[in-house]
Design an enzyme around this catalytic site. Sequence first.
Site, PDB file in Angstrom:
ATOM      1  N   GLU A  42       1.040  -0.756   0.210  1.00 48.10           N
ATOM      2  CA  GLU A  42      -0.540  -0.302  -0.064  1.00 48.10           C
ATOM      3  C   GLU A  42       1.004   1.189   0.230  1.00 48.10           C
ATOM      4  O   GLU A  42       1.384   1.298   0.804  1.00 48.10           O
ATOM      5  CB  GLU A  42      -0.662   0.270   1.262  1.00 48.10           C
ATOM      6  N   ARG A  46       0.742  10.794  -0.143  1.00 52.20           N
ATOM      7  CA  ARG A  46       1.700  11.330   1.203  1.00 52.20           C
ATOM      8  C   ARG A  46       2.710  12.110   1.068  1.00 52.20           C
ATOM      9  O   ARG A  46       3.799  12.922   1.487  1.00 52.20           O
ATOM     10  CB  ARG A  46       1.687  10.853   2.664  1.00 52.20           C
ATOM     11  N   THR A  70      -4.336   6.081   1.767  1.00 55.99           N
ATOM     12  CA  THR A  70      -4.566   7.760   2.196  1.00 55.99           C
ATOM     13  C   THR A  70      -5.975   7.821   1.397  1.00 55.99           C
ATOM     14  O   THR A  70      -5.669   9.336   0.739  1.00 55.99           O
ATOM     15  CB  THR A  70      -3.723   8.034   2.535  1.00 55.99           C
ATOM     16  N   LYS A 129     -10.294  -1.543   7.158  1.00 47.39           N
ATOM     17  CA  LYS A 129      -8.621  -1.150   7.998  1.00 47.39           C
ATOM     18  C   LYS A 129      -9.275  -0.338   9.457  1.00 47.39           C
ATOM     19  O   LYS A 129     -10.107   0.963   9.675  1.00 47.39           O
ATOM     20  CB  LYS A 129      -8.503   0.328   7.206  1.00 47.39           C
TER      21      LYS A 129
END
Length: 205
Positions: A42, A46, A70, A129
């Site tokens: 993953e 960011r 994200t 998650k």
Amino acid sequence: MNDALTLVKKTAPVMPVAQFKSLDHARACAELFAEAGVPAVEITLRHADAWQMVKMFKDLVPNALIGVGTVLNRRQMLRAVDEADFAVSPGFSRELSMLAHKTLSTYIPGVATATEIMAAMAEEHSVFKMYPATAIGGVALLKAMSGPFADAVFCPTGGISQANYHDYLALPNVHCVGGSWIVPSEEALAKDREGYVTMLKDLYQ
């Protein structure tokens, strides 16, 4: 979304959650993960070059599933559909859930409360998650959630480390954990690349 269940089973015991510092850092880790046979990664959105990093991993680690983490909005989700194998969010959004269903994409929404789990299950999700896992209750919370949500499967992320990940994996509703500790820094990789290859092979093979 059964593909999400297949994903967490394939990536067990640890989903590498990668926040690379640079393209060079990403390339070094891609080469490491390819050699070690890491099944899924993953890559978080960011960094300004995150999408380039996703493409790099798709090219350099062809046998792994490469996901985007994200994912917060429609634009990111649609791009993830085109450029990645799966998408992960830190929270639950009905809009993103609907997009995932519409595009038949593998998507793992984030949850932190019973209310969010109920909302996500209403949209036919069963794999989540749990984030930020340690900060919101960790193992104790996941144990508590197993009662009312017997069919829910979790990949807890946030505050999980080499010291405590086995505690999470011992729970029947946890199929894998998300961890950044298995993504070495450039400095650590330069110092002991073979050590990381061995560690990763021990985890996944």
